[in-house]
Design an enzyme around this catalytic site. Structure first.
Site, mmCIF file in Angstrom:
data_model
loop_
_atom_site.group_PDB
_atom_site.id
_atom_site.type_symbol
_atom_site.label_atom_id
_atom_site.label_comp_id
_atom_site.label_asym_id
_atom_site.label_seq_id
_atom_site.Cartn_x
_atom_site.Cartn_y
_atom_site.Cartn_z
ATOM 1 N N ASP A 132 48.221 38.291 40.397
ATOM 2 C CA ASP A 132 49.297 37.606 40.835
ATOM 3 C C ASP A 132 49.667 37.780 42.099
ATOM 4 O O ASP A 132 49.818 38.962 42.366
ATOM 5 C CB ASP A 132 50.330 37.408 39.658
ATOM 6 C CG ASP A 132 51.022 38.973 39.397
ATOM 7 O OD1 ASP A 132 49.904 39.963 39.541
ATOM 8 O OD2 ASP A 132 52.143 39.101 39.138
ATOM 9 N N GLU A 133 50.317 36.508 42.608
ATOM 10 C CA GLU A 133 51.191 36.859 43.696
ATOM 11 C C GLU A 133 50.862 37.803 44.999
ATOM 12 O O GLU A 133 51.484 38.574 45.422
ATOM 13 C CB GLU A 133 52.561 37.465 43.519
ATOM 14 C CG GLU A 133 53.096 36.528 42.279
ATOM 15 C CD GLU A 133 54.736 37.220 41.928
ATOM 16 O OE1 GLU A 133 55.495 36.423 41.750
ATOM 17 O OE2 GLU A 133 54.657 38.629 41.883
ATOM 18 N N VAL A 134 49.833 37.398 45.613
ATOM 19 C CA VAL A 134 48.999 38.116 46.931
ATOM 20 C C VAL A 134 49.807 37.104 47.778
ATOM 21 O O VAL A 134 49.156 36.089 48.212
ATOM 22 C CB VAL A 134 47.451 38.234 46.875
ATOM 23 C CG1 VAL A 134 46.969 38.934 47.961
ATOM 24 C CG2 VAL A 134 47.140 38.730 45.352
ATOM 25 N N HIS A 175 50.574 43.552 44.208
ATOM 26 C CA HIS A 175 51.274 44.520 43.413
ATOM 27 C C HIS A 175 50.706 45.782 43.198
ATOM 28 O O HIS A 175 50.446 46.286 41.983
ATOM 29 C CB HIS A 175 51.350 43.711 42.243
ATOM 30 C CG HIS A 175 52.516 42.453 42.085
ATOM 31 N ND1 HIS A 175 53.764 42.989 42.382
ATOM 32 C CD2 HIS A 175 52.451 41.320 41.898
ATOM 33 C CE1 HIS A 175 54.438 41.513 42.452
ATOM 34 N NE2 HIS A 175 53.737 40.697 42.078
#
Lengths: 677, 677
Positions: free
Chosen positions: A315-317, A252
């Site tokens: 988050d969310e790699v 992100h």
């Protein structure tokens, strides 16, 4: 012609929260209330006195308090202290200042005693004073004798120390006034952490003097100056609210990599992301230069944000770039890093001392948690109580955000039912439970703009605020909704424009047509839930958010209360007749609506898509009235009619124009009742 | 429960301005319009280019324009100029700057050409550009193909050079944001003079560094700093609006005399006036010290306000103090001054050279006019066209304010019907007529606060703006009301909160009760007219303005349109049936309303007074329905019934709670129609 407001037959049916009610409009509910005798009159003679510890922040709070009390009553009041020798109406007494930088877990308790002659607010420090002032304002109401606050003795303190709201300002830019009004509203319901999601794939939003390319290339010109950051932090401190900044990494982070592609895991170049979702670009965690840069950036950013916590996202790699870079793969093999999670743990293990080195503690999303990290980090759980419980068992502190995502368009009652200490966390022992610090609502900004974001956060967020402040036993949903309506009025008075934005957006849609019929449709629909908008069409940063799905409220009060009316009519012990009359009135209203709305629908590209919904709303009115006729006559409807309606409900319940017709289940209930099921 | 918005049956009856209409939403109407073919699409590709003369003011205007166009459409737009080689959607071309200080009579004309591919706005100077931008924004509407502006060629210029709005900030303090929003709204309808009534008996509102006692003693702490004055003037200049300050003297000057009793005609001491009306204190016109002081004050104030005109007030001196002071009486005898008017003329003859000496021209109310004054003064007439005509014949310039007093709660159509060049001025010859510079709306602040003042000025003031800008032949009231509704939406988008304030005030009144029934009552009442509130009760500066009379709109759209429905039903050539159905619907609505409103009325000291009105509204519904039944059945009602109703109308038309029920005449018409009269 203007809207004809046919108000509220509802008052004649007792099942729906109406006018008469015994409880006060307090939200969040205080920990302890003892009712007294009589009431304290609020009129022009009102005077406020600040005794004990003084500071400019308290004086500003008093000035705001008087101004809000004026606005609440319409009575011009004096901000002057009482004349010598006369008593204040409200005395505020506190003994000492709070920490120069507001700390997690600082005392926010207060006592508010109101008698028929005066009121006294006492607190250990200004934080408690700020909380108690909000309570006092919520006590004030008009009755036949004038404005007054009831005699009462309130002893209040929060259940959780961390009660936050996260605002994403990266996906859609949110200017300072929106941030400040969000903080105003948070203070009104005793929230205490403003979590500022300042960087993401779509923008880096803080002026960096050290790395000016972040703004030149990564912000589209939309960023907060350092001066504005200072002002917002002061603004929040004045209201007893901490400001926790988030700089999301190593994923992100596209906007950051646009400015500094040398930090990325693949060569680039990068451009600011215009879509929503999870994207490949990720910071390269294997190079020392990465940490040198981050040390510089974090040095500058931690100097801007005084709070003891610094949010690193995490988050969310998706790890695709890491997998595609042979050098990174070779690094992983060399260092025995098994997978992407391991590589992110490596990143965090290097990032954490940098943050600590600048005097801060780390907070991050679920994924930051990896064995070996020091125990003073805080995990923000978007996954749920389970991951929170696991973290607590491992000795980590945590806050809950799962269940509090305001962008997913759930009802206030849904959020209200989520408790940081229920579900998987319920089984924790006392010391583990003590690591659950609270929770945070989150407003991700894919589908909101400055125009509608406040109407999307509020008033629902007040239900979450109550969950985090009030005793765990405070759970009455009907009471919550009743008090939520009062909070909405309070927030409208704070110029949040929750109602005003909604109406302006509807007026834009209606154009030269009367807004009434569109408003009637809007009142019974809700935006699709969860991530359904993603699937409905391709959205980008440039997509106008000017359709009914953007203008409508997240939750249909009309549909909720109509359901209560139907229940009242079918199962209520009293008032069945009145409820039935009201049900009939609504159904007639809906039946008539499509004919009224049709000319606008045909005339506007923004409204055309609503035609099937509008037709179905009228059809629901027709079907409901037929069912009611069967019900009242005692005749059973033919089986074919029933089957036809059930098929219709199936279709009418499906999303159209990214909206859901929320009265379908209630009309279905009428049909089933008529069918004798 | 929330308001049920039963929208607009009105659409089915053609007599009332509804959805379909051919004309554009332009207000004021341009001088000359030629319709073209097709329309210019407004979408994300919109680009603005500024060619020719540049200045920062124009660039700021362009930024505001783009931001408003975004708000109007909900489409994110770029404020960047078009890419090299591509054409702008809207090209703005001007050749030269306007005067550094905006002058009376400067060229405000513009030409706006819109084709299906592009638009071009040309003007001699930035003032015309500002006017043309407002026109362009009013052209933009959505239809089935998207947002667009119609192809058109507009050549526009104002009829009058002086188009003002006066705001009294003395009787009730109006903070800077109210002033700025007033200026925003003025610009939207092409008004060009903000007349700031800065001193009166109730307060002196400008910081004076030379005479600090004016603020310490004469302002209650409510005044504009000199910095704020500069900012407001800049703000207004950015919008093409002159700022004319008024310092009222020798009467209406109590606040000044509180600070400087040595200037008064009797010894004092004085205190800030808390009542409304005409009071005795007056500046002593006979002493040289008076003029020394005024020279100092005017020196400071003229240096703050760059406009070429300086308003000295001059109205309503009752002369009692002059009569009671033997020294003044003796002065009058010595100098052959016959009466108070003569003494005021003496005052003005000494004041005028002081103002001129500081480089300004004098403007004052009617009473300043006295033979011998130089011809460059401007008379602002609160008395009417007659005094304006007299002044013009004497060679003086004048502007009309009589007929434009917004505080008197007249209808927009009333103000619209008043023309500076009709009535007594119609007979003037050309050169006399040329001395009539225009007009000014006036908002005196006895009965307004920052909360409701904007809703009292707007949208009615837009009708006055049209009268002063558009050709004299533009007179269609139905068209005016239709376009006024669009202006109201435009002003709501400018955050004036005309609608929002109204709703917040109603919500305060309703408290925990549903606001719908109260709103239904509010929609058919108007505040009493002219100076009737003065007689109704004793008001002071401290009286809360939080009753329905303060919350309700100045003009009832519902009553006005109900009257059209009744006319349509009785005399219309088409659509009688539909109109009758709508009439019935409204009557049923009103008949039902009192039962719904009653619980709120009983529960609140603010609402109790409305009980007779609310009962009468329901009774009007009942009577109207009875009349409709007679009418439809063809039976004649008994004479006694008719007599009874006529007596009832007599009573129901009387003011209660300072409110008038505006539907009485229409229901009476129904009864008379049923009676066959």
């Amino acid at each position: 012609m203007k809207i004809l407001t046919l108000g509220s037959w509802i008052m004649i049916c007792a099942v729906v929260p109406g006018a008469a009610r015994a409880e006060l409009n307090l939200m969040p509910q205080p920990a302890q209330i003892t009712a007294g005798q009589g009431k304290l009159k609020i009129d022009q003679s009102f005077r406020l006195a600040l005794t004990g510890y003084h500071e400019p922040r308290l004086e500003r709070a008093c000035a705001r308090f008087v101004s809000r009390l004026e606005h609440l009553t319409g009575i011009p009041l004096s901000a002057e202290p009482p004349a010598v020798g006369s008593e204040a109406t409200l005395e505020i007494a506190t003994t000492a200042g709070s920490s120069p930088v507001q700390k997690l877990g600082e005392d926010e308790s207060y006592r508010l005693e109101v008698t028929s002659t005066r009121a006294r607010l006492t607190a250990a420090n200004p934080l408690g004073v700020l909380r108690g002032m909000e309570t006092f304002l919520q006590l004030v109401e008009a009755d036949k004798d004038g404005f007054s606050a009831p005699a009462i003795d309130i002893n209040d303190r929060p259940r959780f120390a961390w009660r936050g709201t996260m605002l994403d300002v990266s996906r859609h830019w949110m200017p300072v006034p929106v941030v400040e009004r969000t903080i105003d509203a948070m203070a009104a319901v005793k929230l205490n952490v403003f979590h500022w999601h300042l960087s993401d794939d779509q923008g880096f939003r803080v002026e960096s003097k050290r790395f000016p390319k972040l703004l030149e290339l990564g912000s589209d010109g939309h960023f907060y100056t350092q001066q504005q950051i200072h002002e917002v932090i002061e603004y929040a401190r004045d209201r007893g609210i901490r400001v926790v900044p988030e700089f999301d990494m190593p994923g992100h982070a596209t906007a950051l990599l646009v400015a500094h592609p040398e930090l990325a895991s693949l060569p680039g170049p990068y451009s600011i992301e215009r879509h929503w979702g999870i994207f490949d670009p990720a910071i390269d965690p294997t190079r020392d230069e990465t940490y040198q840069f981050l040390d510089g950036l974090i040095a500058e950013m931690t100097s801007l944000f005084p709070d003891e916590y610094f949010h690193i996202g995490g988050d969310e790699v998706n790890g695709k770039q890491w997998g595609a870079n042979p050098r990174i793969q070779s690094f992983m093999r060399q260092h025995g890093v098994k997978d992407n999670a391991g590589l992110q743990a490596h990143f965090n293990s290097r990032l954490q001392p940098i943050v600590t080195g600048h005097g801060k503690k780390v907070i991050g999303w679920d994924e930051v948690l990896a064995p070996g990290l020091p125990k003073d980090i805080v995990v923000q759980s978007w996954r749920g109580q389970k991951s929170l419980a696991e973290a607590a068992r491992l000795g980590y502190m945590g806050i809950l955000s799962a269940g509090y995502y305001l962008d997913l368009m759930h009802s206030a009652s849904y959020h209200y039912s989520v408790d940081p200490l229920e579900g998987e966390t319920a089984g924790l022992n006392d010391s583990e439970r003590s690591r659950i610090l609270g929770g945070e609502a989150a407003m991700w900004a894919e589908y909101v703009t400055p125009e509608n974001v406040e109407m999307r956060i509020w008033p629902r967020n007040a239900a979450i605020a109550e969950r985090l402040w009030s005793p765990q036993t405070v759970k009455d949903t009907a009471s919550m909704y009743r008090r939520l309506a009062a909070v909405r009025r309070e927030l409208d008075r704070l110029d949040l424009g929750i109602s005003a934005s909604h109406e302006l957006m509807l007026e834009r849609l209606a154009g030269n047509h009367p807004v009434g019929p569109l408003s009637a449709l809007s009142d019974v629909v809700e935006p699709v839930k969860e991530y359904a908008r993603e699937e409905a069409r391709l959205y980008t940063s440039f997509t106008p958010l000017n359709r009914l799905v953007d203008a409508t409220r997240p939750e249909s009060d009309v549909a909720r209360e109509f359901a209560l009316l139907v229940d009242g009519m079918l199962t209520g012990t009293t008032d069945r007749q009145n409820c039935r009359a009201e049900v009939r009135h609504w159904l007639e209203h809906w039946r008539a609506n499509h004919a009224l709305l049709e000319p606008s629908l045909q005339g506007s590209f923004l409204l055309e898509e609503l035609t099937p919904l509008s037709k179905d709303l009228s059809a629901l009115g027709t079907v409901g009235l037929e069912a009611l006729d069967y019900f009242e006559s005692g005749r059973k409807p033919p089986g074919a009619w029933i089957q036809q309606q059930l098929a219709f409900f199936e279709a009418a319940g499906k999303p159209r124009a990214e909206l859901l017709l929320m009265i379908v289940p209630s009309v279905q209930k009428l049909v089933e009742a008529a069918a004798g099921r």
